[in-house]
Structure formats: structure tokens, C-alpha cells
Design an enzyme around this catalytic site. Structure first.
Site, mmCIF file in Angstrom:
data_model
loop_
_atom_site.group_PDB
_atom_site.id
_atom_site.type_symbol
_atom_site.label_atom_id
_atom_site.label_comp_id
_atom_site.label_asym_id
_atom_site.label_seq_id
_atom_site.Cartn_x
_atom_site.Cartn_y
_atom_site.Cartn_z
ATOM 1 N N GLY A 55 -11.777 -8.580 -2.468
ATOM 2 C CA GLY A 55 -11.606 -9.635 -1.470
ATOM 3 C C GLY A 55 -10.777 -10.826 -1.876
ATOM 4 N N GLY A 69 -13.864 -3.618 -0.173
ATOM 5 C CA GLY A 69 -15.234 -3.100 -0.094
ATOM 6 C C GLY A 69 -15.509 -2.033 -1.137
ATOM 7 N N LYS A 83 -21.203 -17.185 -1.294
ATOM 8 C CA LYS A 83 -22.659 -17.049 -1.210
ATOM 9 C C LYS A 83 -23.275 -16.160 -2.280
ATOM 10 C CE LYS A 83 -23.188 -17.794 3.702
ATOM 11 N NZ LYS A 83 -23.621 -17.197 4.951
ATOM 12 N N ARG A 100 0.834 -1.216 0.000
ATOM 13 C CA ARG A 100 0.000 0.000 0.000
ATOM 14 C C ARG A 100 0.867 1.264 0.000
ATOM 15 N NH1 ARG A 100 -5.083 -1.831 3.858
ATOM 16 N NH2 ARG A 100 -6.191 -2.826 2.138
HETATM 17 P P1 AMP Z 1 -16.273 -14.353 -1.139
HETATM 18 O O1 AMP Z 1 -15.649 -13.601 -0.007
HETATM 19 O O2 AMP Z 1 -17.747 -14.259 -1.198
HETATM 20 O O3 AMP Z 1 -15.599 -14.037 -2.467
HETATM 21 O O4 AMP Z 1 -16.031 -15.879 -0.831
HETATM 22 C C1 AMP Z 1 -14.764 -16.429 -0.841
HETATM 23 C C2 AMP Z 1 -14.822 -17.754 -0.153
HETATM 24 O O5 AMP Z 1 -15.644 -18.618 -0.857
HETATM 25 C C3 AMP Z 1 -13.466 -18.408 -0.071
HETATM 26 O O6 AMP Z 1 -13.066 -18.423 1.263
HETATM 27 C C4 AMP Z 1 -13.734 -19.809 -0.601
HETATM 28 O O7 AMP Z 1 -13.155 -20.814 0.198
HETATM 29 C C5 AMP Z 1 -15.227 -19.926 -0.541
HETATM 30 N N1 AMP Z 1 -15.737 -20.931 -1.476
HETATM 31 C C6 AMP Z 1 -15.501 -21.003 -2.780
HETATM 32 N N2 AMP Z 1 -16.092 -22.118 -3.288
HETATM 33 C C7 AMP Z 1 -16.712 -22.764 -2.276
HETATM 34 C C8 AMP Z 1 -17.456 -23.959 -2.167
HETATM 35 N N3 AMP Z 1 -17.703 -24.734 -3.215
HETATM 36 N N4 AMP Z 1 -17.920 -24.309 -0.958
HETATM 37 C C9 AMP Z 1 -17.675 -23.525 0.112
HETATM 38 N N5 AMP Z 1 -16.983 -22.380 0.065
HETATM 39 C C10 AMP Z 1 -16.497 -21.993 -1.114
#
Ligand code: AMP
Length: 397
Positions: free
Chosen positions: A354, A377, A198, A35
Site C-alpha cells: 500500500g 493486499g 491504524k 505492471r
Molecule cells: P496504511 O494504509 O495503514 O499504511 O496507512 C497509510 C496512511 O496513514 C497514510 O494515508 C498516512 O497519511 C496515514 N498516517 C500516517 N501517519 C498518520 C498520523 N500521524 N495521523 C493520521 N494519519 C496518519
């Protein structure tokens, strides 16, 4: 859009909001200088013009308390080393002591203020506090993309006190240009790859992005809500049952808008959420009970690769598997490799928000994509189509 190149800083004091919220180790040494490096071009431009730079930042979450562990004194030497100028430090961020230190500053010199969040007024976006900050420079420069989505005193409100004398630093201008390139001016076909855990955390992005892209790859944990909603069996995979209607509606909207959606067709399923779990390759809609999909399967990766290679503009947000576990990182690495290949043959690729940023760094793709965003964010909110307050404040006159 006014950038730092629109100003000459000769004999001027630039009040620069930087993002020096850097990690410190147990001995208070900076353990990652990224940074600081990222803010360097802006600081150097001010100094080379014959001006001086007053740097302000937050560090950690002191919540309005003067916590010595989070003092910016800890980073002063590192900032000096990175910038190549001996940086002065003042133990306050506003008021008489800070004003005196600024008054004594000569062209070519750099002053670092104390942690802005030692004052609760900073995060509240307090106008009096912003007014006090504004006394510490002639021109306000915002170069902190990581906090541009916050209407804090130093990131947004302070700009009100500078009338025309405010602009984006190089880093912030680069971030804005990268987002525009994907969301507005990108060469077609435009592809968004959305992964992560999610659906619920990505809905606004998906809905906003459907108007901008030709192809949408959906991967990661989000997959299973879409698959189950269409009648597939997802075993014990992560799934948001209450978002199934939404998933179907997203697919309908995509169809109406002519966006081609690519979902996994096969997955690496495991009998436990564990790196050492037993695995099998399964059709995405026939995952047995007791098994959960943790990575994209081989046929899926071939399809994703084809789509990536024919795209000219690529946005990647979110891993396509549980990349933190070595045995389920292959899909995310394969996606990174394909983006690398597409970029090498002329595509523009932006990685932002992220965990995909963590993944590209971990697997060595950071130098192979066109741009890696510095803001988590702030990037997510940009992709959601929101105008970030820190950006709006510079544009407003
Ligand atoms: P996000 O912060 O929403 O981008 O989510 C990232 C997280 O999603 C990471 O920590 C991954 O381990 C998780 N992830 C990706 N694919 C899967 C999956 N098939 N089942 C559970 N977690 C997942």
C-alpha cells in the site's frame, strides 16, 4: 518451487496470468506501464524458447458485465510497444473464439485475451470456467502477484487442470524470494518498520512478525494508541481506544520474544489536519489538547536512523507520517533516506503493502531499496503469515 526456468517452451503455448490491471486516462491510454514492464521478462523467456504466449488479466471491476470501457483492447498497443512484439487480441476470454485464436498462434506470437472479469465466474473461482481457461495453453504460468491472494479461476483454480505443467513467472518468483528473505532467511539484525494510520489494520502483521524480527519500529498514526495505552497524553491525535489493551499485549509479547520496540519519542504536532496548520514539536506523551501528531519529530528520526543503519534486513510497511501533505512528509522521507543508506552498505530492504510503496515512488526511493513489491493486499497477507492461494496452487501437484 517450480519457476519458468524449469520449462522449455519450444512449440508450447504458455497460458500466462499477468496483472495488467493498469490505470487508463480519459482517452483510454495506459497512464502507467509499470505492471506491463514487470511481466515482460516472463513473456520474453517463453518467446525466446520458441513458444507462444497467451496473456490473461483482469482490468478494473466490471463485475461480470461486458463493459467496453474496461476492455483489454485499450491496452493492446501499449503491451505491443513494451514487449516489442505485435500483440494479437481476441474479444473473449474462453470458448470457441478464444480457442480458435490460440490454435492459430505460432511460435514467437503473443495473444491477449479479453478482460477475465467480464465473466462473473472468474471472481467466484468457478471450476468450469477455469477448465475452459485451461484449454488455452499447454503450460500455466502465474506471474500476477497482485492477485495471488485471491482464489479466482485464473489465479488459482485453473492450476488444478495442469497437473505438473504449471509454474511461477519471474515476477512472482521474485516476490516470493523477497518475502522469504525477510521472513525466513534474512541476515540479522532484522528490522520491521510498521507505520500507517491504524493499529487495527496491522495487528496480524505485527503479531506474525514478532517471531521474525530483532527490532520493530512503530510509527505513523499507530503510535498514539501505544502511547496512550502507556499513560501518555496524545491530544487530538488519531487513536483507537478500543485497541489499547492489544497495544499493551503486543509490547509484552515483544519483550518476551526479545524484540526491541522503537516508538517515537517526539512528534510534529499540528492544530489541524491540514498542510498549512500551525505546528510545534512535542514530546510524544505530552501532546496538548487541540493538537495532533502528524509526523515523527527530529529526535525520533535520529533514533530510527540509528536502528535502520545497524540492520541487515529491513521490511518497510506504512509511512511514519501523513506523507501526502508536504509539511508532514519529512519523517517518511528521512526513513526512506536511511533505508537507502543501509541498502547501499549491504542491507536487504523490502518495501511492501500500500502506502509505503506510493511513498517510495513519490520520493524517488524505488531504485534505492532492494525490492518494491507489486502487490498491496497480496503483500499484506504474506506478511500476516498467510499462504496465498495463487502460490499454494502452483506448489500443489
Ligand atoms: P496504511 O494504509 O495503514 O499504511 O496507512 C497509510 C496512511 O496513514 C497514510 O494515508 C498516512 O497519511 C496515514 N498516517 C500516517 N501517519 C498518520 C498520523 N500521524 N495521523 C493520521 N494519519 C496518519
Amino acid at each position: 518451487m517450480k519457476t519458468i526456468d524449469d520449462f522449455n517452451f519450444e512449440n508450447k503455448k504458455a497460458l500466462i496470468r499477468v496483472d495488467f490491471n493498469v490505470p487508463l486516462d480519459s482517452a483510454f491510454n495506459v497512464s502507467d506501464t509499470n505492471r506491463i514492464q514487470a511481466a515482460k521478462p516472463t513473456i520474453i523467456k517463453v518467446l525466446e524458447d520458441g513458444g507462444s504466449a497467451v496473456l490473461m488479466s483482469h482490468l478494473g471491476r466490471p463485475k461480470g458485465q461486458k463493459n467496453p470501457d474496461l476492455s483489454l483492447t485499450h491496452i493492446c498497443t501499449t503491451v505491443s510497444d513494451v514487449i516489442g512484439v505485435q500483440v494479437k487480441f481476441v474479444g473473449d476470454s474462453v470458448g470457441e473464439t478464444a480457442e480458435q485464436a490460440v490454435a492459430a498462434l505460432q511460435p514467437g506470437e503473443v495473444l491477449l485475451l479479453e478482460n477475465l472479469r467480464f465473466y462473473a465466474e472468474e471472481e467466484k473461482g468457478d471450476s468450469d470456467f477455469a477448465n475452459k481457461l485451461s484449454k488455452l495453453g499447454d503450460i500455466y504460468v502465474n506471474d500476477a502477484f497482485g492477485t495471488a491472494h485471491r482464489a479466482h479461476a485464473s489465479t488459482t483454480i485453473v492450476a488444478d487442470f495442469f497437473s505438473e505443467n504449471k509454474c511461477f513467472g519471474y515476477l512472482l518468483a521474485k516476490e516470493i524470494a523477497a518475502i522469504e528473505k525477510v521472513m525466513q532467511t534474512g541476515e540479522k539484525p532484522v528490522l520491521a518498520i510498521l507505520g500507517g494510520a491504524k493499529v487495527s489494520s496491522k495487528i496480524t502483521i505485527i503479531e506474525n512478525i514478532l517471531d521474525k524480527v530483532d527490532h520493530l519500529i512503530i510509527g505513523g498514526g499507530m503510535t498514539y494508541t501505544f502511547v496512550k495505552a502507556q499513560g501518555g497524553a496524545v491530544g487530538d491525535s488519531i487513536c483507537e481506544d478500543d485497541k489499547m489493551d492489544l497495544a499493551l499485549s503486543i509490547l509484552k509479547q515483544a519483550e518476551a520474544k526479545g524484540v526491541q520496540v522503537h516508538l517515537p519519542v517526539d512528534v510534529i504536532a499540528a492544530n489541524d489536519f491540514d498542510n498549512n496548520a500551525a505546528t510545534q514539536t512535542a514530546a510524544v506523551d505530552k501532546i496538548p489538547d487541540g493538537w495532533q501528531g502528524l509526523d515523527a519529530g527530529p529526535r525520533t528520526l535520529e533514533i530510527f536512523r540509528e536502528v535502520i543503519l545497524k540492520s541487515k534486513t529491513i521490511l518497510w510497511n506504512g509511512p511514519v507520517g501523513v506523507f501526502e501533505m508536504e509539511n508532514f512528509a519529512k519523517g517518511t522521507i528521512a526513513v526512506g533516506n536511511a533505508i537507502d543508506e543501509a541498502t547501499a552498505t549491504g542491507a536487504f530492504s523490502l518495501v511492501g503493502g500500500g502506502d509505503s510503496v506510493a511513498a517510495v515512488k513519490q520520493f524517488g526511493f524505488a531504485d534505492k531499496v532492494s525490492y518494491v513489491s507489486t502487490g498491496g493486499g497480496a503483500m499484506l497477507e504474506s506478511l500476516e503469515g498467510k499462504t496465498l492461494p495463487g502460490i499454494a496452487a502452483i506448489i500443489a501437484s
